[in-house]
Design a protein around this motif. Structure first.
Motif, PDB file in Angstrom:
ATOM      1  N   ARG A  74       0.822  -1.209   0.000  1.00 19.28           N
ATOM      2  CA  ARG A  74       0.000   0.000   0.000  1.00 19.28           C
ATOM      3  C   ARG A  74       0.861   1.266   0.000  1.00 19.28           C
ATOM      4  O   ARG A  74       0.719   2.105  -0.864  1.00 19.28           O
ATOM      5  CB  ARG A  74      -0.928   0.005   1.220  1.00 19.28           C
ATOM      6  CG  ARG A  74      -2.013   1.071   1.122  1.00 19.28           C
ATOM      7  CD  ARG A  74      -3.049   0.868   2.192  1.00 19.28           C
ATOM      8  NE  ARG A  74      -2.542   1.102   3.532  1.00 19.28           N
ATOM      9  CZ  ARG A  74      -2.476   2.319   4.084  1.00 19.28           C
ATOM     10  NH1 ARG A  74      -2.883   3.379   3.428  1.00 19.28           N
ATOM     11  NH2 ARG A  74      -2.021   2.488   5.300  1.00 19.28           N
ATOM     12  N   ALA A  75       1.744   1.420   0.981  1.00 15.87           N
ATOM     13  CA  ALA A  75       2.543   2.635   1.087  1.00 15.87           C
ATOM     14  C   ALA A  75       3.971   2.366   0.626  1.00 15.87           C
ATOM     15  O   ALA A  75       4.482   1.260   0.755  1.00 15.87           O
ATOM     16  CB  ALA A  75       2.540   3.139   2.531  1.00 15.87           C
ATOM     17  N   SER A  76       4.626   3.386   0.094  1.00 10.36           N
ATOM     18  CA  SER A  76       6.003   3.255  -0.360  1.00 10.36           C
ATOM     19  C   SER A  76       6.964   3.651   0.749  1.00 10.36           C
ATOM     20  O   SER A  76       6.597   4.324   1.717  1.00 10.36           O
ATOM     21  CB  SER A  76       6.237   4.146  -1.584  1.00 10.36           C
ATOM     22  OG  SER A  76       6.197   5.518  -1.192  1.00 10.36           O
ATOM     23  N   LYS A  77       8.214   3.246   0.604  1.00  7.49           N
ATOM     24  CA  LYS A  77       9.229   3.659   1.572  1.00  7.49           C
ATOM     25  C   LYS A  77       9.445   5.161   1.504  1.00  7.49           C
ATOM     26  O   LYS A  77       9.771   5.792   2.518  1.00  7.49           O
ATOM     27  CB  LYS A  77      10.537   2.919   1.319  1.00  7.49           C
ATOM     28  CG  LYS A  77      10.470   1.417   1.457  1.00  7.49           C
ATOM     29  CD  LYS A  77       9.958   0.970   2.807  1.00  7.49           C
ATOM     30  CE  LYS A  77      10.935   1.246   3.937  1.00  7.49           C
ATOM     31  NZ  LYS A  77      10.506   0.654   5.219  1.00  7.49           N
ATOM     32  N   MET A  78       9.271   5.760   0.341  1.00  5.72           N
ATOM     33  CA  MET A  78       9.449   7.204   0.244  1.00  5.72           C
ATOM     34  C   MET A  78       8.300   7.955   0.914  1.00  5.72           C
ATOM     35  O   MET A  78       8.495   9.035   1.469  1.00  5.72           O
ATOM     36  CB  MET A  78       9.593   7.627  -1.226  1.00  5.72           C
ATOM     37  CG  MET A  78      10.899   7.147  -1.881  1.00  5.72           C
ATOM     38  SD  MET A  78      12.401   7.653  -0.984  1.00  5.72           S
ATOM     39  CE  MET A  78      12.698   6.244   0.098  1.00  5.72           C
ATOM     40  N   GLN A  79       7.100   7.371   0.908  1.00  9.80           N
ATOM     41  CA  GLN A  79       6.022   7.970   1.696  1.00  9.80           C
ATOM     42  C   GLN A  79       6.341   7.841   3.182  1.00  9.80           C
ATOM     43  O   GLN A  79       6.077   8.751   3.967  1.00  9.80           O
ATOM     44  CB  GLN A  79       4.695   7.279   1.395  1.00  9.80           C
ATOM     45  CG  GLN A  79       3.499   7.917   2.100  1.00  9.80           C
ATOM     46  CD  GLN A  79       3.184   9.317   1.587  1.00  9.80           C
ATOM     47  OE1 GLN A  79       2.891   9.492   0.406  1.00  9.80           O
ATOM     48  NE2 GLN A  79       3.266  10.325   2.464  1.00  9.80           N
TER      49      GLN A  79
END
Length: 234
Positions: free
Chosen positions: A76-81
């Motif tokens: 769902r979420a990225s490491k950059m988020q």
């Protein structure tokens, strides 16, 4: 167990009271008497947990790194988020968390040279380096990015906007300044497909913190269900 719980609560009360006093007065001007009065504890209770004002201040500083950070949810979420959310949550928490404010005041102020203020800088740099390295492994980060160098840049720049926001309007605009920082930095860090999906809209810090809490509660619920399941189930 009750005695141990009481000791933990007393230590936390002293830490929170000290953070408020340090935030209001700074390290050099703060006194043990003021901290005792605000914490409503005896001198003996304070010195049972902390041997000196310096040790107490260092514990307040260390508390800055004790909060669990939101992890990217798989799929769902990225490491950059996750990287952005660290800064946005930090900006939000500074408005509502006296212990964090006291920790930041001690970390950023220019005062007694006897107080080692480097811990949070090293800690946040290490965390940012790890998240950037993981993002690079996932293909979220541009090839030229050196995680450790970029981490130092972000942490240093964030400290600068934090200090500036505090001086100008008591951090009322820190979230806006953090957003501007990431809007300028992330295009040179994240690949375009990840960059396009980053959430930097107003209120992101509060939303990310709420998402992290929901994720924590779901995990706690799953663990509780496993513990309650009869032997041999699953």
């Amino acid at each position: 167990m009750a005695k141990q719980d009481r000791a933990i609560r007393t230590r936390q009360s002293i830490l929170e009271a000290a953070a408020v006093v340090f935030d209001e007065r700074g390290y050099d001007a703060a006194t043990i008497t003021e901290i005792l009065t605000r914490a409503e504890v005896t001198k003996g209770a304070l010195y049972f947990h902390f041997a000196s004002k310096e040790e107490l201040a260092l514990a307040v500083i260390d508390a800055q790194m004790m909060t669990d950070l939101p992890a990217a949810e798989p799929g769902r979420a990225s490491k950059m988020q996750e990287l952005v959310d660290m800064g946005m949550i930090f900006a939000h928490r500074l408005l509502v968390d006296p212990l964090l404010r006291g920790s930041v005041r001690l970390t950023l102020e220019h005062g007694s040279t006897n107080l080692n203020r480097s811990g949070p800088f090293h800690g946040w740099t290490e965390v940012h380096t790890r998240v950037l390295a993981e993002g690079k492994e996932r293909g979220e980060v541009l090839p030229h990015v050196v995680p450790a160098d970029t981490a130092e840049l972000i942490v240093g720049a964030y400290a600068g906007i934090n200090t500036m926001s505090q001086a100008i309007n008591n951090r009322a605009d820190l979230e806006r300044r953090a957003t501007i920082l990431y809007e300028h930095v992330m295009p040179s860090v994240a690949v375009p497909s990840v960059l396009a999906r980053l959430d930097l809209a107003p209120g992101r810090g509060a939303r990310a913190l709420a998402e992290a809490e929901r994720q924590r509660l779901r995990a706690a619920g799953a663990e509780g269900a496993l513990e309650a399941a009869p032997a041999g189930v699953g």
